[in-house]
Scaffold this active site. Structure first.
Site, PDB file in Angstrom:
ATOM      1  CE  LYS A 185      -3.526  -2.761  -0.026  1.00 43.83           C
ATOM      2  NZ  LYS A 185      -4.240  -3.389   1.068  1.00 43.83           N
TER       3      LYS A 185
HETATM    4  C1  LIG Z   1      -5.212  -4.486   1.525  1.00 48.71           C
HETATM    5  C2  LIG Z   1      -6.691  -4.405   1.511  1.00 48.71           C
HETATM    6  C3  LIG Z   1      -7.487  -4.660   2.638  1.00 48.71           C
HETATM    7  C4  LIG Z   1      -6.981  -5.299   3.902  1.00 48.71           C
HETATM    8  O1  LIG Z   1      -5.865  -4.770   4.421  1.00 48.71           O
HETATM    9  P1  LIG Z   1      -4.841  -5.680   5.281  1.00 48.71           P
HETATM   10  O2  LIG Z   1      -3.998  -4.639   5.937  1.00 48.71           O
HETATM   11  O3  LIG Z   1      -4.103  -6.539   4.323  1.00 48.71           O
HETATM   12  O4  LIG Z   1      -5.646  -6.454   6.258  1.00 48.71           O
HETATM   13  C5  LIG Z   1      -8.843  -4.411   2.556  1.00 48.71           C
HETATM   14  N1  LIG Z   1      -9.414  -3.983   1.419  1.00 48.71           N
HETATM   15  C6  LIG Z   1      -8.690  -3.776   0.302  1.00 48.71           C
HETATM   16  C7  LIG Z   1      -9.391  -3.286  -0.919  1.00 48.71           C
HETATM   17  C8  LIG Z   1      -7.316  -3.997   0.311  1.00 48.71           C
HETATM   18  O5  LIG Z   1      -6.607  -3.824  -0.810  1.00 48.71           O
END
Ligand SMILES: *Cc1c(COP(=O)(O)O)cnc(C)c1O
Length: 388
Positions: A185
């Protein structure tokens, strides 16, 4: 030049490492002052009143659904194209996701898609800013108001994105927004997540929820305090706490967000230009100027049928050239768990078409201009006839 390019990765610099090392030598490894400092910095970055840091983005979704009061018998509307966690969080509350179709050219669910799936059981709308491109939130908010529904933004892809000039996470058109700080991210805390909101009651609920449902403030207690140690558990919470070690990394990374986003936008612009003449490869639909993408991902839509090459072959040929790709996402109602609960992927033709064509190319701030050119040239080469 010959090193492997993944579809996404973190950018950790020396000052990030120094901040983590200092946190490890400090008095608090968890539940210390670094959490509030990180939350404050996140509030400033997105323009929200409250931020609640948690252990990951999935926990953030769970906390938001809990604060929204989702429970057995309720439905929440979730786009058919998203990461599993958006739908799973609804299930954690014993509610049921009701899937919503998406636009085949962007993968995004709009207000009209949501409206088509409302039922009397609908309690919340969960728009997903897929790839970092903000959903058109104003009509969604208007829809929610007429039906008295909550709006929870899954903004895991959208830290640094803007809608009508406001950062995503300001919650001007929603009740809560959730972020993930997974390494792919925009900023990372290794694992981590947060919810932003302007609602004090939601914020308080989620703070308690992330630590077993414990409350300590005198005005929140049901019984008299019998000493300074006293606390009450009034609801079933979890241990969803972020550590101080992670929070200092998050604070350090947040200081770089603007630079990271600028770089992502420059990479996207370069890709756009390099694919401009291609016949069988096209970037996803960008929407209106109201929506400024944070470019978590850079997917292209490829007409595999027209070029007579499968996606698996394209992925393999790119991999052989040192280029990683990924598919975001398999329609969630197609997953055996959700199919067994009575969801039918055939009900979502837009999602099926988007899924059939999408391929996410490498996109992360550490990519050089040469990397971007190498990826685009390889994609045009392995999709053969697309140069014509
Ligand atoms: C990465 C992601 C999540 C969850 O995040 P984590 O930190 O991996 O638990 C939720 N929704 C979307 C669209 C994501 O890309």
């Amino acid at each position: 030049m010959s090193s492997f390019l993944p579809y996404g990765r973190q950018l950790i610099e020396d000052d990030d490492v120094a901040a983590v090392a200092a946190a490890l030598r400090s008095d608090f490894l968890t539940t210390g002052p670094a959490i509030e400092a990180f939350e404050q910095k996140l509030c400033e970055a997105v323009g929200a009143k409250y931020a609640v840091a948690v252990s990951n983005g999935t926990a953030a979704l769970h906390a938001a659904c809990f604060a929204a009061g989702l429970a057995h018998g309720d439905e929440a509307l979730v786009p058919a194209i998203t990461f599993l966690a958006t739908a799973n969080a609804v299930r954690y509350c014993n509610a049921e996701p009701r899937f919503v179709d998406v636009d085949q050219d962007s993968g995004l669910a709009s207000a009209a898609h949501f409206e088509a799936r409302l039922t009397l059981r609908t309690r919340a709308l969960l728009p997903v800013h897929l790839t970092g491109r903000p959903v058109d939130l104003a009509p969604l908010r208007a829809l929610a108001k007429t039906r008295n529904l909550l709006v929870i933004e899954d903004a895991a892809h959208a830290l640094g994105a803007r809608y009508r000039g406001q950062p995503i996470g300001a919650c001007e058109f929603s009740d809560m927004a959730i972020f993930s700080f997974h390494p792919v991210k925009h900023i990372t805390t290794a694992e981590g997540g947060a919810i932003t909101t302007n609602d004090a009651t939601f914020a308080k609920k989620m703070r308690s929820f992330r630590s077993h449902g414990m409350v300590r403030d005198a005005e929140d207690l049901l019984h008299e305090k019998d000493g300074p140690w006293y606390y009450e558990q009034q609801e079933l919470g979890f241990n969803y706490r972020l550590t101080d070690v992670q929070a200092v990394l998050g604070t350090s990374q947040l200081g770089k967000l603007a630079r990271f986003i600028d770089r992502r936008r420059a990479i996207a612009a370069r890709y756009d230009a390099l694919f401009a003449g291609a016949r069988y490869v096209r970037p996803i639909d960008k929407g209106t100027p109201d929506a400024e993408s944070a470019y978590h991902l850079y997917p292209v839509l490829i007409d595999f049928a027209a070029i007579g090459v499968t996606r698996a072959e394209v992925v393999a040929q790119l991999h052989a050239r040192g280029i990683g790709t990924q598919v975001h996402y398999i329609p969630v109602p197609q997953q055996p768990y959700y199919a067994a609960r009575g969801h039918h992927v055939a009900d979502f033709p837009g999602a099926q078409k988007y899924y059939a064509h999408t391929l996410s190319l490498p996109m992360y701030p550490a990519m050089s201009d040469d990397d971007v050119e190498r990826v685009a040239a390889a994609v045009l080469e392995v999709t053969g006839r697309s140069a014509g």
